[in-house]
Design an enzyme around this catalytic site. Structure first.
Site, PDB file in Angstrom:
ATOM      1  N   TYR A  67       0.754  -1.549   0.060  1.00 33.48           N
ATOM      2  CA  TYR A  67      -0.170  -0.169  -0.074  1.00 33.48           C
ATOM      3  C   TYR A  67       0.469   1.664   0.023  1.00 33.48           C
ATOM      4  CZ  TYR A  67      -4.088  -3.478   0.140  1.00 33.48           C
ATOM      5  OH  TYR A  67      -4.607  -3.764  -0.760  1.00 33.48           O
ATOM      6  N   ASP A 103      -7.706   5.936  -4.573  1.00 37.63           N
ATOM      7  CA  ASP A 103      -6.590   6.858  -5.038  1.00 37.63           C
ATOM      8  C   ASP A 103      -7.235   8.701  -4.923  1.00 37.63           C
ATOM      9  OD1 ASP A 103      -8.119   7.602  -7.360  1.00 37.63           O
ATOM     10  OD2 ASP A 103      -7.125   5.578  -8.397  1.00 37.63           O
ATOM     11  N   HIS A 118     -14.707   1.360  -1.307  1.00 37.93           N
ATOM     12  CA  HIS A 118     -13.424  -0.225  -1.277  1.00 37.93           C
ATOM     13  C   HIS A 118     -12.311   1.090  -0.110  1.00 37.93           C
ATOM     14  CE1 HIS A 118     -14.558  -2.802  -4.406  1.00 37.93           C
ATOM     15  NE2 HIS A 118     -15.261  -3.346  -3.464  1.00 37.93           N
TER      16      HIS A 118
HETATM   17  P1  OAD Z   1      -9.998  -4.068 -13.246  1.00 34.05           P
HETATM   18  O1  OAD Z   1      -8.777  -3.816 -13.137  1.00 34.05           O
HETATM   19  O2  OAD Z   1     -11.200  -4.615 -12.684  1.00 34.05           O
HETATM   20  O3  OAD Z   1     -10.407  -3.871 -13.898  1.00 34.05           O
HETATM   21  C1  OAD Z   1     -10.828  -2.136 -14.634  1.00 34.05           C
HETATM   22  C2  OAD Z   1     -11.842  -1.910 -15.662  1.00 34.05           C
HETATM   23  O4  OAD Z   1     -11.267  -0.707 -16.476  1.00 34.05           O
HETATM   24  C3  OAD Z   1     -11.235  -2.926 -17.155  1.00 34.05           C
HETATM   25  O5  OAD Z   1     -12.897  -3.838 -17.591  1.00 34.05           O
HETATM   26  C4  OAD Z   1     -10.068  -2.589 -18.191  1.00 34.05           C
HETATM   27  O6  OAD Z   1     -10.549  -3.260 -19.415  1.00 34.05           O
HETATM   28  C5  OAD Z   1     -11.322  -1.481 -17.887  1.00 34.05           C
HETATM   29  N1  OAD Z   1      -9.726   0.086 -18.598  1.00 34.05           N
HETATM   30  C6  OAD Z   1      -8.617  -0.164 -18.839  1.00 34.05           C
HETATM   31  N2  OAD Z   1      -8.166   1.249 -19.030  1.00 34.05           N
HETATM   32  C7  OAD Z   1      -9.085   1.932 -19.467  1.00 34.05           C
HETATM   33  C8  OAD Z   1      -9.388   3.275 -19.798  1.00 34.05           C
HETATM   34  N3  OAD Z   1      -7.700   4.305 -19.853  1.00 34.05           N
HETATM   35  N4  OAD Z   1     -10.506   3.706 -19.867  1.00 34.05           N
HETATM   36  C9  OAD Z   1     -11.632   2.849 -19.893  1.00 34.05           C
HETATM   37  N5  OAD Z   1     -11.998   1.929 -18.935  1.00 34.05           N
HETATM   38  C10 OAD Z   1     -10.428   1.423 -19.120  1.00 34.05           C
HETATM   39  O7  OAD Z   1     -10.140  -2.775 -11.779  1.00 34.05           O
HETATM   40  P2  OAD Z   1     -11.974  -2.687 -10.523  1.00 34.05           P
HETATM   41  O8  OAD Z   1     -12.709  -3.081 -11.650  1.00 34.05           O
HETATM   42  O9  OAD Z   1     -11.862  -1.135 -10.295  1.00 34.05           O
HETATM   43  O10 OAD Z   1     -11.134  -4.587  -4.514  1.00 34.05           O
HETATM   44  O11 OAD Z   1     -11.646  -3.190  -9.909  1.00 34.05           O
HETATM   45  C11 OAD Z   1     -12.509  -3.499  -9.091  1.00 34.05           C
HETATM   46  C12 OAD Z   1     -12.083  -3.835  -7.152  1.00 34.05           C
HETATM   47  O12 OAD Z   1     -11.512  -5.562  -7.803  1.00 34.05           O
HETATM   48  C13 OAD Z   1     -11.265  -3.060  -6.681  1.00 34.05           C
HETATM   49  O13 OAD Z   1     -11.810  -1.962  -6.274  1.00 34.05           O
HETATM   50  C14 OAD Z   1     -10.141  -3.820  -6.050  1.00 34.05           C
HETATM   51  C15 OAD Z   1     -10.100  -5.363  -7.001  1.00 34.05           C
HETATM   52  O14 OAD Z   1      -9.443  -6.091  -6.195  1.00 34.05           O
HETATM   53  C16 OAD Z   1     -10.299  -4.102  -3.232  1.00 34.05           C
HETATM   54  O15 OAD Z   1      -9.123  -4.199  -3.405  1.00 34.05           O
HETATM   55  C17 OAD Z   1     -11.162  -4.656  -2.472  1.00 34.05           C
END
Ligand code: OAD
Length: 243
Positions: A67, A103, A118
């Site tokens: 972290y 962030d 989160h």
């Molecule tokens: P993910 O890494 O699972 O998903 C990110 C998504 O953003 C993917 O579908 C990518 O295709 C998309 N992406 C990447 N770059 C992009 C851009 N420039 N514009 C638009 N889309 C883009 O991340 P989260 O969905 O945030 O939880 O993950 C959910 C949770 O899983 C997080 O909060 C974290 C993690 O485990 C905890 O730590 C509790």
């Protein structure tokens, strides 16, 4: 005839109550790694090693180092045009930004109502007495830092197996049920219960708009789906030129 983007733009211009449900993809263009993309955070380290209460009990220093590295990256990151467009669009509207991100970039861009499902990188919580404190240090010794009560301070992040903060989640569900449009931006929507927010909105009659770099389950069910980078697509949809 108006195309999909024109229709979405017109609907967003007319809407007064809007929820943005965001994930790591909205911060990708600020230089912060997502979790599940190639080269993402969960490729470097398994979540069981850094994002569970068991991992913290077993090796708190290792968890803290993960972290602290994320704090350093986030402290150097600037909000991008997607964060800025969301904040500017909110002026004169009832907008809630329901984010899975930790962030602080939505707030840095000026978004007023940010619900952090989160937790946040910028706060510690005592595992024993529960006290929460703002903490923006990039270097901390010893690890884990001690609380005045004698317990160990941990990042105030929701880990796997833990409940979401009930007040924040409750407020997010209320906002979702009351909104006219729920915009889902940059999230794989793979983690529950956060991923249920757009469904709450849709069930209550909201239209769902998805902006994502790849197709997701929400994208398949959305009223509008725009594939690509949030920082390139969102400003135009929200009525701003990309800045
Ligand atoms: P993910 O890494 O699972 O998903 C990110 C998504 O953003 C993917 O579908 C990518 O295709 C998309 N992406 C990447 N770059 C992009 C851009 N420039 N514009 C638009 N889309 C883009 O991340 P989260 O969905 O945030 O939880 O993950 C959910 C949770 O899983 C997080 O909060 C974290 C993690 O485990 C905890 O730590 C509790």
């Amino acid at each position: 005839m108006a195309d999909d983007a024109d229709r979405a733009r017109a609907a967003l211009a007319a809407a007064r109550r809007v929820v943005f449900f965001t994930g790591a993809g909205v911060s990708a263009e600020s230089g912060l790694a997502t979790f599940r993309d190639a080269g993402g955070l969960w490729e470097g380290v398994r979540p069981e090693r850094v994002a569970t209460p068991e991992a913290f009990r077993k090796d708190p220093a290792f968890v803290w180092e993960f972290y602290l590295a994320r704090r350093v990256a986030a402290a150097r990151a600037m909000p991008n045009s997607a964060h800025r467009a969301i904040a500017a669009y909110a002026a004169g509207r009832e907008v809630s930004v329901v984010t899975q991100n930790v962030d602080g970039l939505h707030q840095a861009a000026g978004a007023a109502r940010v619900l952090e499902l989160h937790g946040t990188l910028w706060r510690t919580r005592c595992g024993t007495c529960g006290v929460r404190r703002e903490d923006r240090r990039e270097e901390i010794a010893p690890l884990p830092p001690p609380c005045a009560c004698g317990g160990a301070l941990r990042p105030d992040i929701v880990w796997f197996g833990e409940a979401l903060p009930p007040d924040v989640f409750g407020a997010a569900v209320c906002a979702a049920r009351a909104c006219e449009i729920c915009a889902v931006v940059g999230t794989s929507a793979a983690v529950w219960p956060a991923a249920g927010i757009p469904t709450e909105a849709a069930r209550a009659g909201a239209r769902i708009l998805v902006v994502n770099a790849e197709e997701t389950e929400h994208a398949r069910e959305a009223d509008w789906y725009f594939e690509g980078r949030a920082g390139e697509i969102l400003p135009g949809l929200l009525g701003f030129e990309r800045s």
